[in-house]
Design an enzyme around this catalytic site. Structure first.
Site, PDB file in Angstrom:
ATOM      1  N   ASP A  44       7.153  -1.196 -10.995  1.00 21.37           N
ATOM      2  CA  ASP A  44       8.358  -0.451 -10.612  1.00 21.37           C
ATOM      3  C   ASP A  44       8.352   0.842 -11.433  1.00 21.37           C
ATOM      4  OD1 ASP A  44      10.930   0.602 -10.362  1.00 21.37           O
ATOM      5  OD2 ASP A  44      11.853  -1.371 -10.144  1.00 21.37           O
ATOM      6  N   TYR A  59      14.308  -4.822 -13.567  1.00 23.72           N
ATOM      7  CA  TYR A  59      15.627  -4.567 -12.998  1.00 23.72           C
ATOM      8  C   TYR A  59      16.280  -5.897 -12.569  1.00 23.72           C
ATOM      9  CZ  TYR A  59      19.064  -3.245  -9.503  1.00 23.72           C
ATOM     10  OH  TYR A  59      20.203  -3.149  -8.783  1.00 23.72           O
ATOM     11  N   LYS A 100      17.316   6.893  -7.204  1.00 21.62           N
ATOM     12  CA  LYS A 100      17.431   7.447  -8.552  1.00 21.62           C
ATOM     13  C   LYS A 100      16.823   8.858  -8.600  1.00 21.62           C
ATOM     14  CE  LYS A 100      19.428   3.586  -9.689  1.00 21.62           C
ATOM     15  NZ  LYS A 100      19.145   2.635  -8.672  1.00 21.62           N
ATOM     16  N   ARG A 157      12.041   1.128  14.435  1.00 19.61           N
ATOM     17  CA  ARG A 157      11.841   0.208  13.301  1.00 19.61           C
ATOM     18  C   ARG A 157      10.362   0.208  12.900  1.00 19.61           C
ATOM     19  NH1 ARG A 157      10.756  -4.857  14.337  1.00 19.61           N
ATOM     20  NH2 ARG A 157      12.318  -5.119  15.947  1.00 19.61           N
TER      21      ARG A 157
HETATM   22  C1  LIG Z   1      14.289   0.210 -12.003  1.00 17.80           C
HETATM   23  C2  LIG Z   1      15.039  -0.106 -10.739  1.00 17.80           C
HETATM   24  N1  LIG Z   1      14.375  -0.669  -9.715  1.00 17.80           N
HETATM   25  C3  LIG Z   1      15.011  -0.975  -8.559  1.00 17.80           C
HETATM   26  C4  LIG Z   1      16.354  -0.742  -8.392  1.00 17.80           C
HETATM   27  C5  LIG Z   1      17.016  -1.114  -7.094  1.00 17.80           C
HETATM   28  O1  LIG Z   1      17.213   0.023  -6.323  1.00 17.80           O
HETATM   29  P1  LIG Z   1      18.383   0.184  -5.248  1.00 17.80           P
HETATM   30  O2  LIG Z   1      19.672   0.144  -5.988  1.00 17.80           O
HETATM   31  O3  LIG Z   1      18.049   1.494  -4.613  1.00 17.80           O
HETATM   32  O4  LIG Z   1      18.251  -0.972  -4.300  1.00 17.80           O
HETATM   33  C6  LIG Z   1      17.071  -0.143  -9.415  1.00 17.80           C
HETATM   34  C7  LIG Z   1      18.522   0.115  -9.251  1.00 17.80           C
HETATM   35  O5  LIG Z   1      19.244   0.340 -10.196  1.00 17.80           O
HETATM   36  C8  LIG Z   1      16.396   0.184 -10.633  1.00 17.80           C
HETATM   37  O6  LIG Z   1      17.049   0.747 -11.669  1.00 17.80           O
END
Ligand SMILES: Cc1ncc(COP(=O)(O)O)c(C=O)c1O
Length: 377
Positions: A170, A98, A195, A46
């Site tokens: 992000d 998001y 992604k 961890r």
């Molecule tokens: C821009 C963005 N940030 C964060 C996330 C969250 O990622 P995860 O689904 O891998 O937890 C997503 C998921 O769709 C996203 O599109």
């Protein structure tokens, strides 16, 4: 080196022990600490694992940051980065971050005493006005999802620096091959590696990168204490995905541009949202802070029936959530990613039942265009 080369040559191109061209998957929970006379680098998985370390160093290099951290999902990376704040701190966030980031800020972190103000970050004055004496950070995402609105990163980071705030970006949609917020002065970059970075719709993973060692130590404390770490197999899939990020993104971006230009001319299409289009209101800012328009776009049909019929008839796109994989994905935000947002708020944001988001995969662009056309017709 350019990013394309750095994806392959970043210090982890071969294993120093065996010469293997792939990073070994070190599948262990603990490590033999010998006679305890010397400190060891790894003691418990961890706290650290050599496969994970390779990914963490790679993403730090790619994002021009000082430290990188890997997590079990994008939202684990985001919630762990937010874990450096304390009760009574105030965060200013873009209103179209998001949905999962909004949810964790608005539920758990609010319950634990973190204050939140959401603003339209494409209007930087709204950010300036939202700053209070207890504000500690600004949370941004550009282009936004699903309407691809652009936030001026340099302007927002400038406001944050004047007020002594941390800027978190992000960067999931752009990836370090297109946009590197830390080079513009941002402090923390987060990713859903699920992604484009993973790129094959086969792994859930997240990453965080810090501009300084000090911020890195604060995120490491959260990573180690909360323990939202990925296993070495998932880390290895992300490392493998990274090697082809540039070629995938280059091809997917060309396809996105091509499809957007075709869709613009279709009589059933009301609007197309993509920063690669000349009429995109944020294009100038986007072009100044990114080296490409990316490979996600959205469009509106004229009626909701047309949108639903398109999703049912399209053959080369999966009607699914997520993006950035080798397969084309068509999402319907009102029923998927944004379903939990109240109708009035959704309408205010322009997320209507005519809106479809597309993440083109690696299929032949002409085949996709023909398929989209038959589905619309
Ligand atoms: C821009 C963005 N940030 C964060 C996330 C969250 O990622 P995860 O689904 O891998 O937890 C997503 C998921 O769709 C996203 O599109």
């Amino acid at each position: 080196m350019n990013r394309g080369t750095l994806l392959i040559h970043n210090g982890h191109e071969s294993d120093p022990v065996t010469g293997a061209l792939g990073v070994p998957i070190v599948q262990t929970s603990t490590f033999d600490q010998g006679d305890l006379s010397q400190p060891v680098e790894f003691d418990y998985a961890r706290s650290g694992n050599p496969t994970r370390k390779a990914l963490e160093e790679t993403i730090a290099t790619l994002e021009s940051g000082e430290r990188g951290y890997a997590f079990g999902s994008g939202i684990a990376a985001i919630s762990s980065a937010l874990g450096i704040f304390a009760a009574g701190d105030h965060i200013v966030a873009a209103e179209d971050i998001y949905g999962g980031s909004w949810r964790i800020l608005n539920t758990f972190y609010r319950r634990w005493g973190l204050e939140l103000t959401v603003v339209d970050a494409s209007d930087t004055e709204q950010i300036r006005r939202a700053i209070k004496p207890n504000t500690k950070a600004i949370f941004l995402e550009t282009p936004s999802n699903p309407l691809m609105k652009i936030t001026d990163l340099a302007a927002c980071i400038g406001i944050a620096k004047e007020a002594g705030l941390i800027t978190i970006v992000d960067n999931t949609f752009m990836t370090p091959c297109r946009q590197r917020p830390i080079e513009l002065g941002a402090d923390i970059v987060v990713h859903s590696a699920t992604k484009f970075i993973g790129g094959h719709s086969d792994v859930i993973s997240g990453l965080a990168v810090t501009r300084t060692k000090e911020l890195g130590q604060r995120i490491y404390a959260v990573q180690n204490s909360f323990g939202a770490v990925p296993g070495p197999w998932d880390v290895w899939l992300v490392l493998r995905g990274i090697k082809t990020l540039k070629v995938r993104l280059d091809a997917q971006e060309r396809t996105a541009q091509y499809l957007c230009e075709r869709l613009l001319k279709h009589p059933k299409v009301e609007a197309v949202y993509y920063p690669g289009l000349a009429n995109h209101p944020g294009k100038k800012i986007h072009d100044a802070q990114s080296s490409g328009a990316g490979a996600v776009f959205s469009f509106k049909t004229k009626t909701a029936e047309q949108a639903i019929r398109f999703l049912g008839k399209v053959e080369l796109a999966a009607a699914a959530v997520s993006l950035g994989g080798v397969e084309t994905i068509a999402s319907y935000p009102v029923r998927m990613s944004h379903a939990s947002i109240p109708l009035a708020e959704r309408e205010r944001l322009g997320i209507t039942d005519t809106l479809i988001r597309i993440s083109p995969g690696l299929e032949d662009p002409e085949d996709l265009a023909a398929d989209f056309e038959q589905a619309l017709n």
